[in-house]
Design a protein around this motif. Structure first.
Motif, short mmCIF file in Angstrom:
data_model
loop_
_atom_site.label_atom_id
_atom_site.label_comp_id
_atom_site.label_asym_id
_atom_site.label_seq_id
_atom_site.Cartn_x
_atom_site.Cartn_y
_atom_site.Cartn_z
N THR A 120 0.82 -1.05 0.04
CA THR A 120 0.14 -0.05 0.09
C THR A 120 0.83 1.24 -0.06
N PRO A 121 0.18 2.47 -0.83
CA PRO A 121 1.24 3.74 -0.43
C PRO A 121 0.92 4.28 0.81
N VAL A 122 2.08 5.01 1.18
CA VAL A 122 1.97 5.59 2.35
C VAL A 122 0.85 6.76 2.62
N ASN A 123 0.65 7.44 1.36
CA ASN A 123 -0.17 8.65 1.44
C ASN A 123 -1.29 8.40 0.46
N PRO A 124 -2.57 8.72 0.75
CA PRO A 124 -3.73 8.61 -0.12
C PRO A 124 -3.63 9.78 -1.16
N ARG A 149 28.11 4.67 -0.75
CA ARG A 149 27.09 4.73 -0.09
C ARG A 149 25.67 4.88 -0.50
N ARG A 150 24.72 4.20 0.30
CA ARG A 150 23.31 4.20 -0.27
C ARG A 150 22.33 4.94 0.62
N ILE A 151 21.12 5.10 0.10
CA ILE A 151 19.94 5.80 0.78
C ILE A 151 19.43 4.67 1.73
N GLY A 152 19.18 4.93 2.84
CA GLY A 152 18.18 4.31 3.71
C GLY A 152 16.89 4.64 3.76
N GLN A 153 16.59 5.72 4.22
CA GLN A 153 14.98 6.19 4.42
C GLN A 153 14.79 7.67 4.01
N VAL A 154 13.71 7.70 3.31
CA VAL A 154 13.28 9.12 3.15
C VAL A 154 12.47 9.57 4.32
N LEU A 155 13.03 10.64 5.22
CA LEU A 155 12.20 11.08 6.30
C LEU A 155 11.15 12.08 6.14
N SER A 156 11.41 12.87 4.77
CA SER A 156 10.43 14.03 4.40
C SER A 156 10.64 13.98 2.94
N VAL A 157 9.77 14.50 2.27
CA VAL A 157 9.84 14.72 1.04
C VAL A 157 9.58 16.50 0.84
N ASP A 158 9.26 17.04 1.62
CA ASP A 158 9.10 18.50 1.47
C ASP A 158 9.39 19.19 2.95
N ALA A 209 12.52 -2.37 1.58
CA ALA A 209 11.29 -2.26 2.31
C ALA A 209 10.80 -0.85 1.90
N ASN A 210 9.67 -0.44 2.27
CA ASN A 210 9.24 1.02 2.15
C ASN A 210 10.06 2.00 2.53
N ALA A 211 10.50 2.90 1.64
CA ALA A 211 11.38 4.15 1.91
C ALA A 211 10.83 5.15 2.82
N GLN A 212 9.49 5.12 3.33
CA GLN A 212 8.97 6.10 4.36
C GLN A 212 8.59 5.57 5.52
N GLN A 213 9.29 4.50 5.95
CA GLN A 213 9.12 3.74 7.07
C GLN A 213 9.95 3.84 8.35
N CYS A 214 9.93 5.03 8.70
CA CYS A 214 10.98 5.38 9.87
C CYS A 214 9.99 5.93 11.16
N ARG A 215 9.76 5.11 12.06
CA ARG A 215 9.09 5.85 13.19
C ARG A 215 10.11 6.40 14.10
N GLU A 216 11.08 6.46 14.06
CA GLU A 216 12.25 6.99 14.70
C GLU A 216 12.53 8.42 14.40
N ALA A 217 11.93 9.06 13.31
CA ALA A 217 12.26 10.58 12.85
C ALA A 217 10.95 11.15 12.38
N VAL A 218 11.07 12.37 12.55
CA VAL A 218 9.90 13.20 12.02
C VAL A 218 10.70 14.45 11.63
N VAL A 219 10.35 15.18 10.47
CA VAL A 219 10.80 16.56 10.09
C VAL A 219 9.66 17.67 10.16
N GLY A 220 9.95 18.78 10.45
CA GLY A 220 9.23 19.91 10.62
C GLY A 220 9.70 21.24 10.96
N GLY A 221 9.23 22.35 10.56
CA GLY A 221 9.83 23.42 11.49
C GLY A 221 11.06 23.82 11.26
#
Length: 512
Positions: free
Chosen positions: A174-178, A319-328, A377-389
């Motif tokens: 399933t996609p992360v966002n509708p 080096r490789r990309i692990g997770q996408v913590l934010s797209v914007d 796995a899903n590139a947007q599955q990181c419970r341990e991080a959040v981005v904002g402000g």
């Protein structure tokens, strides 16, 4: 005053346990020694248990034993991970069916100052194996999730089931966002079987009405891959992108019409593998995979309507990309291909894909999402991080910290003394504060607290979770997913066990 040999925190009175303040301003004192490796709850160990025993009771029992072992810290840290006798040879008596408390029982046992709660006891008949749960979607006043062969919506206020859609075969992805108007496209298996299955069936679901829409089959990619076993999907605007068999394409969510093939660059050298969606559409690719030591990853932003590449960013060789913590803004993690999570960074990108800031959180003992790097796995599955402000909040087993994306400096952080199973950032608030979920233990409920510059001195509880749900909360969230909407926390396990004797809650929610 802190001792000179303890520059990272001062010991404060521990009423909960109150987190200590381990972080001095950047540059204060030498970096701390690396923290000892824990047996629990490292994601790799827990997931190994999941694979061995199935989600739920066995994991809970093992973690409960680890909880008790904390009374002898030295012995617990030096011992080997627990092993279990295979079920076919076990002399353990058959477990009695687990009993899940009702929402009414939880309400009756609620103490003054505790959060209100509801619980979902889903009695869907599942195969006797581990069944993964999918993404949590918040649409209007409902929380929606796909599990096995059903998509179910529950009312956020009380957990009541609002609608459900039965599916012909199990869900693969399933996609992360509708979409902004609440539609998703999910990927299903072509048949329900152990072998020979393909994840090539697309079905649109309207999450606002609970109605199933169009159904299409993914076309073969002619890549020589007979089975589309692993796919990845992401939605941006009204477009759903699908990666299958090292190729990617985009479709209109409203009717399933194919829009374009996502351009493949350096054919034979770069292969799209994962996607990230939301307000932007990102395509992650593995490149130079046959060049030992020179492999790199690439991330591109794609215009979701036209398929035009807006910018590209490639990692350093090796080096490789692990997770996408934010797209914007775009914020990713990177890691060394050989040392993996031991050598990781947070990389914030600018609007043109250039590096805005690279942050190394390791000196403060902060580990990569779940202390592992999983690029399958899903590139947007990181419970341990959040981005904002302008901040990235990073959590972990026993600590959480906030970094400025412009300067790379640590603004604040707290940790406890090894009595927690996880700190999960939920949101960046006003005044550069953070909202954090601290998972409790099998016998002590967790909490949601606010923290800001000043560390431990600013900690204030937002939600004190009920003592009566501590065991259910722990079993649900220790390896799970969570969303935070308004002041409400919703948690769900990463998977369910189809054994009726090991039933677990499928969802648990808390609010003031």
């Amino acid at each position: 005053m802190p001792q000179s040999h303890e520059p990272w925190y001062r010991h404060g009175p521990p009423p909960w346990p109150v987190p200590d303040n381990p972080y001095a301003p950047e540059g204060y004192g030498p970096p701390p020694p690396p923290p000892p490796r824990r047996r629990w709850p490292l994601a790799a160990a827990v997931l190994a248990l999941l694979l061995l025993f199935g989600a739920g009771t066995y994991v809970l029992d093992a973690l409960s034993r680890a909880d008790r072992d904390r009374t002898d810290r030295a012995g617990a840290e030096s011992g080997a991970p627990p092993t279990a006798t295979p079920p076919t040879t076990s002399t353990r008596p058959a477990p009695s069916p687990s009993r899940i408390p009702t929402a009414a029982e939880i309400a009756r046992q609620r103490r003054a100052g505790e959060a209100s709660a509801w619980i979902v006891d889903d009695r869907t008949d599942l195969p006797r194996r581990h069944i993964p749960t999918q993404d949590l979607w918040i649409v209007g006043d409902t929380v929606v999730q796909a599990v096995y062969k059903r998509v179910v919506a529950h009312r956020l206020s009380d957990g009541t089931e609002v609608w459900s859609v039965d599916l012909p075969t199990p869900v693969c992805e399933t996609p992360v966002n509708p979409t902004p108007d609440g539609k998703v496209v999910i990927v299903l298996q072509n048949v329900e079987a152990w072998t020979g299955t393909r994840c090539d069936q697309l079905r649109m679901i309207d999450l606002r009405t609970g109605k199933a829409g169009w159904h299409e089959q993914l076309a073969d990619t002619d890549s020589g891959d007979d089975d589309t076993i692993i796919v990845d999907s992401a939605i941006s605007g009204g477009t759903v992108a699908i990666v299958q068999s090292m190729k990617a394409a985009a479709y209109r969510v409203v009717d399933g019409r194919k829009l374009y093939d996502i351009p493949m660059e350096n054919p034979g050298k770069c292969y799209p593998g994962r996607l990230a969606g939301g307000s932007r559409l990102l395509v992650l690719a593995d490149c130079a995979i046959a060049s030992y030591g020179k492999e790199y990853d690439q991330v591109r932003e794609i215009d979701p309507v036209t398929g035009r590449v807006r910018w590209r960013h490639r990692t350093e060789p090796g080096r490789r990309i692990g997770q996408v913590l934010s797209v914007d803004p775009v914020v990713i993690t990177t890691a060394h291909r050989e040392t993996h999570a031991e050598d990781w960074r947070v990389v914030a990108l600018g609007p043109d894909g250039g590096v805005r800031r690279t942050i190394d959180p390791r000196p403060k003992g902060l580990k990569h999402c779940g202390d592992s790097i999983d690029t399958s796995a899903n590139a947007q599955q990181c419970r341990e991080a959040v981005v904002g402000g302008g901040l990235v909040l990073l959590g972990g087993t026993d600590r959480v910290g906030a970094y400025d994306l412009d300067t790379g400096k640590l603004l604040w952080g707290v940790k406890d003394k090894g009595t927690s199973y996880g700190y999960y950032p939920l949101r960046v608030g006003p005044g550069r504060t953070g909202i954090v979920y601290q998972l409790g233990t099998n016998g002590r409920a967790g909490r949601v607290f606010r923290i800001g510059p000043g560390g431990v001195d600013t900690v204030k509880d937002v939600l004190r979770l009920p003592a009566s749900t501590a065991r259910a909360e722990f079993g649900t969230a220790v390896v799970g997913k969570n969303v935070y909407v308004g002041d409400r926390l919703v948690i769900t396990p990463a998977g369910l066990n189809g054994d009726d004797n090991r039933r677990e809650p499928r969802m648990l929610s808390f609010a003031p």
